[in-house]
Each structure stands twice: as structure tokens, then as C-alpha cells.
Design a protein around this motif. Sequence first.
Motif, PDB file in Angstrom:
ATOM      1  N   GLY A 137      46.573  41.701  32.361  1.00  0.00           N
ATOM      2  CA  GLY A 137      46.423  40.683  33.381  1.00  0.00           C
ATOM      3  C   GLY A 137      45.039  40.054  33.339  1.00  0.00           C
ATOM      4  O   GLY A 137      44.148  40.472  32.597  1.00  0.00           O
ATOM      5  N   TRP A 138      44.857  39.041  34.179  1.00  0.00           N
ATOM      6  CA  TRP A 138      43.578  38.325  34.205  1.00  0.00           C
ATOM      7  C   TRP A 138      42.436  39.254  34.583  1.00  0.00           C
ATOM      8  O   TRP A 138      41.382  39.248  33.934  1.00  0.00           O
ATOM      9  N   THR A 139      42.607  40.054  35.612  1.00  0.00           N
ATOM     10  CA  THR A 139      41.537  40.966  36.030  1.00  0.00           C
ATOM     11  C   THR A 139      41.200  41.952  34.930  1.00  0.00           C
ATOM     12  O   THR A 139      40.017  42.254  34.686  1.00  0.00           O
ATOM     13  N   GLU A 140      42.201  42.465  34.251  1.00  0.00           N
ATOM     14  CA  GLU A 140      41.941  43.428  33.170  1.00  0.00           C
ATOM     15  C   GLU A 140      41.199  42.784  32.008  1.00  0.00           C
ATOM     16  O   GLU A 140      40.289  43.401  31.427  1.00  0.00           O
ATOM     17  N   LEU A 141      41.534  41.546  31.677  1.00  0.00           N
ATOM     18  CA  LEU A 141      40.838  40.866  30.594  1.00  0.00           C
ATOM     19  C   LEU A 141      39.390  40.570  30.972  1.00  0.00           C
ATOM     20  O   LEU A 141      38.484  40.708  30.140  1.00  0.00           O
ATOM     21  N   VAL A 142      39.166  40.149  32.210  1.00  0.00           N
ATOM     22  CA  VAL A 142      37.799  39.886  32.658  1.00  0.00           C
ATOM     23  C   VAL A 142      36.978  41.173  32.642  1.00  0.00           C
ATOM     24  O   VAL A 142      35.817  41.193  32.185  1.00  0.00           O
ATOM     25  N   ASP A 143      37.569  42.260  33.123  1.00  0.00           N
ATOM     26  CA  ASP A 143      36.850  43.541  33.101  1.00  0.00           C
ATOM     27  C   ASP A 143      36.555  43.995  31.675  1.00  0.00           C
ATOM     28  O   ASP A 143      35.469  44.522  31.394  1.00  0.00           O
ATOM     29  N   VAL A 193      38.939  28.305  36.470  1.00  0.00           N
ATOM     30  CA  VAL A 193      40.083  29.102  36.900  1.00  0.00           C
ATOM     31  C   VAL A 193      40.630  28.597  38.226  1.00  0.00           C
ATOM     32  O   VAL A 193      39.904  28.000  39.029  1.00  0.00           O
ATOM     33  N   PRO A 194      41.906  28.824  38.502  1.00  0.00           N
ATOM     34  CA  PRO A 194      42.452  28.516  39.827  1.00  0.00           C
ATOM     35  C   PRO A 194      41.871  29.454  40.870  1.00  0.00           C
ATOM     36  O   PRO A 194      41.312  30.504  40.548  1.00  0.00           O
ATOM     37  N   PRO A 195      41.985  29.095  42.152  1.00  0.00           N
ATOM     38  CA  PRO A 195      41.347  29.903  43.208  1.00  0.00           C
ATOM     39  C   PRO A 195      41.779  31.361  43.205  1.00  0.00           C
ATOM     40  O   PRO A 195      40.964  32.245  43.492  1.00  0.00           O
ATOM     41  N   GLU A 196      43.017  31.660  42.878  1.00  0.00           N
ATOM     42  CA  GLU A 196      43.481  33.043  42.949  1.00  0.00           C
ATOM     43  C   GLU A 196      42.887  33.923  41.846  1.00  0.00           C
ATOM     44  O   GLU A 196      43.044  35.154  41.893  1.00  0.00           O
ATOM     45  N   ARG A 197      42.221  33.336  40.886  1.00  0.00           N
ATOM     46  CA  ARG A 197      41.625  34.118  39.811  1.00  0.00           C
ATOM     47  C   ARG A 197      40.101  34.170  39.892  1.00  0.00           C
ATOM     48  O   ARG A 197      39.446  34.653  38.958  1.00  0.00           O
ATOM     49  N   GLN A 204      38.283  35.906  42.119  1.00  0.00           N
ATOM     50  CA  GLN A 204      37.727  37.130  42.691  1.00  0.00           C
ATOM     51  C   GLN A 204      37.084  38.059  41.654  1.00  0.00           C
ATOM     52  O   GLN A 204      35.951  38.518  41.859  1.00  0.00           O
ATOM     53  N   PRO A 205      37.728  38.371  40.512  1.00  0.00           N
ATOM     54  CA  PRO A 205      37.057  39.259  39.553  1.00  0.00           C
ATOM     55  C   PRO A 205      35.786  38.657  38.975  1.00  0.00           C
ATOM     56  O   PRO A 205      34.826  39.379  38.680  1.00  0.00           O
ATOM     57  N   LEU A 206      35.737  37.342  38.822  1.00  0.00           N
ATOM     58  CA  LEU A 206      34.523  36.703  38.330  1.00  0.00           C
ATOM     59  C   LEU A 206      33.398  36.811  39.348  1.00  0.00           C
ATOM     60  O   LEU A 206      32.246  37.103  38.997  1.00  0.00           O
ATOM     61  N   LEU A 207      33.727  36.576  40.624  1.00  0.00           N
ATOM     62  CA  LEU A 207      32.713  36.714  41.668  1.00  0.00           C
ATOM     63  C   LEU A 207      32.236  38.159  41.787  1.00  0.00           C
ATOM     64  O   LEU A 207      31.045  38.401  42.049  1.00  0.00           O
ATOM     65  N   ALA A 210      38.295  31.380  28.939  1.00  0.00           N
ATOM     66  CA  ALA A 210      38.533  30.004  29.372  1.00  0.00           C
ATOM     67  C   ALA A 210      39.878  29.483  28.875  1.00  0.00           C
ATOM     68  O   ALA A 210      40.593  28.768  29.582  1.00  0.00           O
ATOM     69  N   ALA A 211      40.249  29.866  27.650  1.00  0.00           N
ATOM     70  CA  ALA A 211      41.536  29.452  27.112  1.00  0.00           C
ATOM     71  C   ALA A 211      42.702  30.059  27.883  1.00  0.00           C
ATOM     72  O   ALA A 211      43.777  29.462  27.983  1.00  0.00           O
ATOM     73  N   LEU A 212      42.504  31.268  28.441  1.00  0.00           N
ATOM     74  CA  LEU A 212      43.562  31.948  29.186  1.00  0.00           C
ATOM     75  C   LEU A 212      43.441  31.748  30.687  1.00  0.00           C
ATOM     76  O   LEU A 212      44.186  32.368  31.443  1.00  0.00           O
ATOM     77  N   SER A 213      42.512  30.901  31.134  1.00  0.00           N
ATOM     78  CA  SER A 213      42.197  30.813  32.563  1.00  0.00           C
ATOM     79  C   SER A 213      43.387  30.356  33.399  1.00  0.00           C
ATOM     80  O   SER A 213      43.505  30.742  34.567  1.00  0.00           O
ATOM     81  N   ARG A 214      44.272  29.543  32.858  1.00  0.00           N
ATOM     82  CA  ARG A 214      45.430  29.053  33.615  1.00  0.00           C
ATOM     83  C   ARG A 214      46.753  29.467  32.987  1.00  0.00           C
ATOM     84  O   ARG A 214      47.811  28.939  33.339  1.00  0.00           O
ATOM     85  N   ARG A 215      46.689  30.394  32.092  1.00  0.00           N
ATOM     86  CA  ARG A 215      47.902  30.837  31.410  1.00  0.00           C
ATOM     87  C   ARG A 215      48.532  31.995  32.178  1.00  0.00           C
ATOM     88  O   ARG A 215      47.840  32.919  32.604  1.00  0.00           O
ATOM     89  N   PRO A 216      49.855  32.010  32.363  1.00  0.00           N
ATOM     90  CA  PRO A 216      50.515  33.143  33.014  1.00  0.00           C
ATOM     91  C   PRO A 216      50.314  34.418  32.207  1.00  0.00           C
ATOM     92  O   PRO A 216      50.472  34.441  30.988  1.00  0.00           O
TER      93      PRO A 216
END
Length: 444
Positions: free
Chosen positions: A366-372, A403-407, A409-412, A339-345
Motif C-alpha cells: 500500500g501507499w503507507t508501506e511504500l512511503v515507509d 498526492v491526494p488528501p487521503e495520502r 498523512q504518512p508524508l506528514l 511520485a509516479a505511484l502517488s495517484r495509482r490504486p
Amino acid sequence: MSEWMVTQGSTARRRARPLSPLREYLRDTFWFAPMAAMVSVFVVWVGAQALDTAIVEALRDEGDYDTLDELLRFAEDAKAVVSAVGSAMMTFIGVVFSISLVAVQMASGQFTPRVVRIFVRSRITKATFAVFLATFVLTLLVLASFDSVDDPRAVTTVPLVQSALTLCMVALSLLLFVLYVNTTLRLMRISHVIARIATESFRVAASMPVSTGGQDDAARLGSATAWVPHEGRAGVLRDVHIARLVRVARRHGVVLRLIPRIGDFVVPGMPVLAVHGGPVPPRRALRYAVSVGVERTYHQDLGFGLRQLSDIALRALSSAINDPTTAVQALDRVVQFLAALSRRPLDAALHRDRGGAVRLVQPVPGWTELVDLGFTEVRMCAIGSPQVCRRMLAGLDDLLLLVPPERRQPLLRHRELLRQAVDRSEPAPADRAFALHPDRQGIG
């Protein structure tokens, strides 16, 4: 998010220092602090002995033998106390050593071998060992300095200051022992270990530069004009000296791009730096710019905290331990960190010189790698544990709101994979509905 902003604000004013191999070696060992303490207490004892000798000589010069006789009687009582302290210190040292071994064994077996590093690097543990050993050495030195004569006119020294110093060291030892037991008991509780991991992870994230357009700027670098191979020993990439690399790149008018990520294993000859826009800088300028060790550290490693949290959750979900509540606690911190990194580049950290030009491109997860990293393995082991499934679904739903819309997909994707796995493993509709009901406490 408020905790993230506070953490970022408190560390943004200071940039992370380069990782010193010597400092890290000393922090990962137990011998340095006790040895330094014993050497220091020897130096202090020499000064105290000289002061005691000066006091006796001053009283003899004044002819005050009555006071000297009282000091001799005091020395007899002090000698018994110092002797008892010396015996007690060895017992205390054995107790502290036993507690440390039990704590390390428990942490390695029940949490994850990665958290043993927290116990090894504990400053209070090292301070307790150091002060206990220093007190024991001091008692031996003080006992050796007691004079065996009973005549005040023949006495050369009375360890008055040394005895007072010994009592002060005993008081300090008792205080440190209480703090040590309190700290060790806290570290043996998984909630405090998980909170410590989360705190270190936030500190790493806060020390990283926030740069927009990192991927775009990195893509505009073009093809590499040269490569810099790794010339040191094989090991885990723990740190890069950012300030030095930025200075070298600015001085030679190039841009350097780090190829492996922090935490990757590198071997001699593997390219570690790509040079863009010019020739390779001299090797001596790049010396000591990369630090390699035997294990990962929090320093500059954004994914190490998630790796540890996932390991704790996986160990808790194993059939040998079967502790889903611990897995839920680990997931709490995984969700907090994401959540802290949800909008961070993410994807790349750009380091600029004083003129604002990009000089070093450092890859970050990246965001996907962190979520995975945070969810994949835990999700695969959570089947059959409704508590963990419900907590993971609640965490994914909370992140989808942040998260913004572009992020999204990995959560879904993880949410759908978890639903499909529960459908396959739970034949009863009621059990499936219960396991797929989001709950922030798992089963609250």
C-alpha cells in the motif's frame, strides 16, 4: 509523471510473462553461455573444415596446383596469426575475469549486495566471456587442422575458410571487449546503478493492472472456503503464474486470493492461496503456479526497487563510507518512484477473466508501506547529515503537492519525525534552521 506515463504506455500492451525457473537459473549462472558458444563454434568449425576440404579437392580435380601452392604459402602465414590469436585470447579472458571480480566486489561492498545481481545477469559480460572462449577453442581447432605437407599434390586441406572465420571472431571479440569495458565502467558508477534500479522498478509498476476499488472488491469476497498450502521448497515468493490461476479460477467458478506478497518468504505447509466461492481446484491444475527462489527479483515485486534504493542510501550513510551525496541520489529516485505511484490504486491488484469477473486477487504494498520503505530507515540514519535531511524534506514537500488528501498523512508523519530528530540532535538554532531548509540538491 511524464516518464511514468511513457513507461506505462510502452508496456501496457504486453502483460508480464510468468517467471520461468529454468530461464532465471540460466540468467543467474555464467556457465551456460560459454558452453553454448563453444559447442556452437565447434559445429561451425566442422562446416568450415568441410568447405576447405571441398575447395582443395576442386582445385586438385582442375589441376590448378599453382593456386594450391599459393594457398599453402598463405597457410604458413595464417598459422602464425592463429597461434598468436590463441595466446592473446587467454590473456583477454584473464583481464575480463579480473575486471568482473573487481566490479562485483566493489558493488557488494560500496552499494549493496542486492545490486550484485545486475553484474551477474549482465548480457554483455556473458557474451564477452562466451565469444572469447569460443575464439580460443576455434584457434585450437584451426591449428590442429593445418596440414604438415609442402607438396600441393599431397595436400588434403588448407584452412582458408577457417582462418577467415578466426579473424572474424577476433574482430567480434575486440568489439565486445570495448563494449564490455564501457558497460562495466558505467555499472561501477553509482548514478547508473541507481538509474537502472529505477528503470526496472517503473517496468514492474507499469506491468501491474490498474484497478479501482481493489480493496473494496477484495473485502466483498467474504470468508475463504478453502486454503491451498505451499508444497514446494522454502524460499522467497518471486512470481505467480497469473494467466494460469485466472484460467483455473474461471474453470471452477471460484476466486483465488494470494495470501503472501511477492517477496515474502514461504515455507512448506504455509497457506499461499485462499479459495472463495467454492472448493479447492485440483492440485494438478495449480501445479507450477507459484515460483519460489533464493532471492527477490524485480518480476512482479513492486517494493524491491525501493528496498535496493534504501539499502544503497543506508550503506552510503554508514560511518565506513560516509557518502551523503550517494544517499541524496538514491532519495531522488525514491521520490520519483513514489511520485509516479502517488495517484495509482494500490493495496490489491485484481486480475479478471475475459468476461470481466475478478478471478485472482494479488496483494501489493500500500501507499503507507511504500512511503515507509522509502523513507523510514534513511530518515533514522540521516541525522547528522544536513545534506540528506534537506533533500528528504524537499522530497516530502514535493510529494505533498502531488498526492491526494487521503495520502498525505504518512508524508506528514515522516516530515514531523525528521524535524523532531533534527531538533534533538542539533543544539545550535542556526544548524537546526540550516538542516531543516528543504533543498532538492541537498546542499545545492
